[in-house]
Scaffold this motif. Structure first.
Motif, short mmCIF file in Angstrom:
data_model
loop_
_atom_site.label_atom_id
_atom_site.label_comp_id
_atom_site.label_asym_id
_atom_site.label_seq_id
_atom_site.Cartn_x
_atom_site.Cartn_y
_atom_site.Cartn_z
N ASP A 72 6.31 3.46 -9.59
CA ASP A 72 5.04 2.97 -9.08
C ASP A 72 5.17 1.58 -8.47
O ASP A 72 4.21 1.05 -7.91
N ARG A 73 6.33 0.96 -8.53
CA ARG A 73 6.55 -0.38 -8.00
C ARG A 73 7.19 -0.30 -6.61
O ARG A 73 8.08 0.51 -6.39
N PRO A 74 6.74 -1.14 -5.66
CA PRO A 74 7.39 -1.15 -4.34
C PRO A 74 8.81 -1.70 -4.43
O PRO A 74 9.12 -2.54 -5.28
N LEU A 75 9.67 -1.20 -3.55
CA LEU A 75 11.06 -1.65 -3.51
C LEU A 75 11.24 -2.57 -2.31
O LEU A 75 11.57 -2.13 -1.21
N GLY A 76 11.01 -3.85 -2.49
CA GLY A 76 11.07 -4.79 -1.39
C GLY A 76 9.93 -4.56 -0.42
O GLY A 76 8.76 -4.58 -0.80
N SER A 77 10.26 -4.32 0.86
CA SER A 77 9.21 -4.09 1.86
C SER A 77 8.81 -2.61 1.97
O SER A 77 7.85 -2.29 2.64
N THR A 78 9.55 -1.72 1.29
CA THR A 78 9.21 -0.30 1.34
C THR A 78 8.17 0.03 0.27
O THR A 78 8.14 -0.58 -0.79
N PRO A 79 7.29 0.99 0.54
CA PRO A 79 6.29 1.35 -0.47
C PRO A 79 6.93 2.02 -1.68
O PRO A 79 8.07 2.45 -1.65
N SER A 80 6.16 2.13 -2.73
CA SER A 80 6.69 2.72 -3.96
C SER A 80 7.01 4.20 -3.75
O SER A 80 6.22 4.93 -3.16
N PRO A 81 8.17 4.67 -4.24
CA PRO A 81 8.52 6.08 -4.05
C PRO A 81 7.62 7.03 -4.83
O PRO A 81 7.42 8.15 -4.41
N LEU B 14 5.72 10.43 -3.23
CA LEU B 14 5.91 11.78 -3.75
C LEU B 14 4.68 12.34 -4.46
O LEU B 14 4.72 13.46 -4.97
N ASP B 15 3.60 11.59 -4.48
CA ASP B 15 2.36 12.04 -5.10
C ASP B 15 1.86 13.29 -4.38
O ASP B 15 1.65 13.28 -3.17
N PRO B 16 1.64 14.42 -5.08
CA PRO B 16 1.25 15.65 -4.39
C PRO B 16 -0.17 15.62 -3.84
O PRO B 16 -0.53 16.46 -3.02
N PHE B 17 -0.99 14.66 -4.24
CA PHE B 17 -2.38 14.64 -3.77
C PHE B 17 -2.63 13.60 -2.69
O PHE B 17 -3.50 13.76 -1.87
N ARG B 18 -1.87 12.51 -2.69
CA ARG B 18 -2.08 11.47 -1.68
C ARG B 18 -0.81 11.08 -0.96
O ARG B 18 -0.84 10.27 -0.05
N GLY B 19 0.33 11.66 -1.30
CA GLY B 19 1.60 11.27 -0.70
C GLY B 19 1.98 12.13 0.50
O GLY B 19 1.13 12.70 1.19
N ILE B 20 3.27 12.23 0.74
CA ILE B 20 3.78 12.93 1.90
C ILE B 20 3.48 14.43 1.83
O ILE B 20 3.31 15.08 2.86
N TRP B 21 3.40 14.99 0.63
CA TRP B 21 3.15 16.43 0.49
C TRP B 21 1.75 16.82 0.92
O TRP B 21 1.46 17.99 1.15
N GLU B 22 0.86 15.85 1.03
CA GLU B 22 -0.49 16.16 1.51
C GLU B 22 -0.44 16.64 2.96
O GLU B 22 -1.29 17.41 3.40
#
Length: 149
Positions: free
Chosen positions: A21-30, A34-42
């Protein structure tokens, strides 16, 4: 022993959730990616143009053409004459698979290196460049240009 295994598994799960749930530097949190409701799978949903039925009314058609999609997304073209059916099929194919048609045109003409570079797998092997040279020797692109009228 079972309680210790449960506590260890719970601690690992909570730690993984907290870390993802934590961002990795300038990239958003993984985890949010991968969240199935609001992430890339949406965004992994069926395209909107695969509806049950649609009527094509193009300027090159002599009559209206009906295109129906089955449950697998396969288009079925219904036209009053062959020419309209072929034109509608070309339109549907270009709309759904234009990238593939363009890629196959480049492959047949020996021009894949223009898009992908000279090396396909290992740097320095020039495998794709050799494929392009073979395709140009076969002359499919030249024959297609001469066949157009």
């Amino acid at each position: 022993m079972r309680i210790l295994s449960f506590l260890l598994a719970s601690l690992l799960t909570i730690s993984a959730i907290w870390l993802l749930d934590r961002p990795l530097g300038s990239t958003p949190s993984p985890g949010r990616l991968l969240d199935p409701f609001r992430g890339i799978w949406e965004n992994a949903h069926e395209a909107d143009h695969h509806s049950e039925s649609m009527d094509l009314d193009l300027s090159t058609l002599s009559a209206s053409v009906n295109v129906r999609y089955d449950s697998l997304g396969i288009p079925h073209v219904f036209a009053k004459n062959w020419l309209d059916a072929f034109r509608a099929q070309g339109f549907i194919t270009a709309r759904d698979r234009l990238w593939q048609m363009e890629f196959q045109t480049h492959a047949a003409a020996g021009r894949l290196s223009e898009i992908l570079g000279p090396d396909l797998e290992e740097p320095g092997d020039g495998r794709l460049l050799r494929y392009d040279r073979l395709q140009r020797r076969l002359g499919l692109g030249y024959a297609a240009e001469k066949a157009m009228f």
